[in-house]
Scaffold this active site. Sequence first.
Site, PDB file in Angstrom:
ATOM      1  N   HIS A  12       0.549   4.265  -2.332  1.00  0.00           N
ATOM      2  CA  HIS A  12       0.130   5.675  -2.045  1.00  0.00           C
ATOM      3  C   HIS A  12       1.438   6.764  -2.350  1.00  0.00           C
ATOM      4  O   HIS A  12       1.220   7.845  -2.433  1.00  0.00           O
ATOM      5  CB  HIS A  12       0.131   5.725  -0.579  1.00  0.00           C
ATOM      6  CG  HIS A  12      -1.257   5.289  -0.112  1.00  0.00           C
ATOM      7  ND1 HIS A  12      -2.240   5.760   0.654  1.00  0.00           N
ATOM      8  CD2 HIS A  12      -2.201   4.282  -0.902  1.00  0.00           C
ATOM      9  CE1 HIS A  12      -3.396   5.198   0.855  1.00  0.00           C
ATOM     10  NE2 HIS A  12      -3.490   4.186  -0.071  1.00  0.00           N
ATOM     11  N   ASN A  32      -3.526   8.800   5.007  1.00  0.00           N
ATOM     12  CA  ASN A  32      -2.356   8.050   5.361  1.00  0.00           C
ATOM     13  C   ASN A  32      -2.255   7.563   6.964  1.00  0.00           C
ATOM     14  O   ASN A  32      -1.624   6.697   7.303  1.00  0.00           O
ATOM     15  CB  ASN A  32      -1.084   8.690   4.866  1.00  0.00           C
ATOM     16  CG  ASN A  32      -0.906   8.370   3.347  1.00  0.00           C
ATOM     17  OD1 ASN A  32      -1.567   7.265   2.939  1.00  0.00           O
ATOM     18  ND2 ASN A  32      -0.395   9.421   2.629  1.00  0.00           N
ATOM     19  N   ARG A  69       0.808  -1.106  -0.064  1.00  0.00           N
ATOM     20  CA  ARG A  69       0.029  -0.066   0.167  1.00  0.00           C
ATOM     21  C   ARG A  69       0.701   1.398  -0.011  1.00  0.00           C
ATOM     22  O   ARG A  69       0.556   2.233  -0.665  1.00  0.00           O
ATOM     23  CB  ARG A  69      -0.962   0.015   1.240  1.00  0.00           C
ATOM     24  CG  ARG A  69      -1.739   1.231   1.355  1.00  0.00           C
ATOM     25  CD  ARG A  69      -2.939   0.812   2.497  1.00  0.00           C
ATOM     26  NE  ARG A  69      -3.747   2.161   2.437  1.00  0.00           N
ATOM     27  CZ  ARG A  69      -3.978   2.698   3.427  1.00  0.00           C
ATOM     28  NH1 ARG A  69      -3.170   2.387   4.611  1.00  0.00           N
ATOM     29  NH2 ARG A  69      -4.764   3.714   3.544  1.00  0.00           N
ATOM     30  N   HIS A  78      -6.184  -5.712  -2.225  1.00  0.00           N
ATOM     31  CA  HIS A  78      -6.839  -5.803  -1.078  1.00  0.00           C
ATOM     32  C   HIS A  78      -7.121  -7.318  -0.635  1.00  0.00           C
ATOM     33  O   HIS A  78      -8.016  -7.653   0.581  1.00  0.00           O
ATOM     34  CB  HIS A  78      -8.320  -5.250  -1.270  1.00  0.00           C
ATOM     35  CG  HIS A  78      -8.383  -3.697  -0.971  1.00  0.00           C
ATOM     36  ND1 HIS A  78      -9.304  -3.070  -1.547  1.00  0.00           N
ATOM     37  CD2 HIS A  78      -7.275  -2.916  -0.864  1.00  0.00           C
ATOM     38  CE1 HIS A  78      -8.811  -1.409  -1.527  1.00  0.00           C
ATOM     39  NE2 HIS A  78      -7.652  -1.866  -1.095  1.00  0.00           N
TER      40      HIS A  78
END
Length: 301
Positions: free
Chosen positions: A41, A69, A37, A168
Site C-alpha cells: 500500500h 487503509n 500489505r 493473500h
Amino acid sequence: LQVGFYRNSCSSAELIVKDEVRKSVLKDKGVAAGLVRMHFHDCFVRGCDASVLIDSTSSNTAEKDSPVNNPSLRGFEVIDNAKAALESVCKGIVSCADIVAFAARDSVEISGGLGYDVPSGRRDGRISLASEALTNLPPPTFTVNQLTQSFANKGFTQEEMVTLSGAHTIGRSHCTSFSNRLYNFSGTMSQDPSLNPMYAAQLKQQCLQDGTNPNLVVPMNPGSPSIADTGYYIDILRNRGLFTSDQTLLSDPATASQVNQNAKTPKLWKTNFAAAMVKMGQIGVLTASAGEIRANCRVVN
C-alpha cells in the site's frame, strides 16, 4: 538503491528491524500479513516513500485514513518501535521507507516464505493524500483485466500480478470486503456462483447480512492463515478465493494456468514472490537528495 546501503552508516539497521518484527509477530501472528500489505500500500501510492505512515492533520486527510487503509491497515506500531530503536543507535540515518521494506521482507521470511536481500537507500516523502490511495490501490472487486491494468501501471507483468496476489496466503479480511459475493450479488442471484457453496455457507455464518460490525474479520486462507504457502492458489482452484479479485484469476486462461502451476510448485512461487517483492520495493523511490529522513515516521520533519 543498493543491498547493504547501511553497512557503514548503521550496520545493525536490518537486524534491529528484524528483531522488532519478530517480537511483534510472537505477540500477534497476523502482524506479519499487515506489514507485507503495508509495503504494498505504500509503494503503489507515490512509490515506496513511507507516505502511508504519515498521520492526518486538521488540514489534510492522509493515505492511512483512506477507506482502503482504515481500519484494515495495521503494523504501524512495529514501524514506530523499529524507528525509535534505530534513532537511539544511529540518529537520522535510516529512512522510514527502508524500515517498511525491511519489515515486509522479515514478515515474509517469518511466515515461511523465502528471505531476500532488500536494496535500500530510499528516502521519505513529504506528501500523503487519502484520495491517491483510492485511485492507485486495486480494490477486492477488480476483475482480472482491471488487476492486470492496475499492476501494469506500476510496471508489473500479468504474471507478477498473479505472483503477488499470493500475498493473500496470510492474514485476514474484513467481511465488508467480500460480503457483496454472499448477499445481493446480482439482480437474479443472491450469491456469487463462482464461490464454492459450502464455503459461502461457512462465510455467511461468520459475516451476517446486516453486517453492522465493521470489525468482523475472517482468515484469507483458512487452512494455513499464518503460513506463506501456496494454499491460496489451491483455494482458488476449489472456488474458495475470498475476494472477487482472487477468484477472477481462474477466469482468464493465462492467469488460470499460473494459478495451477503455483498450486503445484510451492518452491517456484516462493522464489518468484521474493523477486516480485524486490521489484515492488523499487517503485518510484526517492534517493540521493530527494525527500528526507524522517525523525518520526508519522510526521514530516
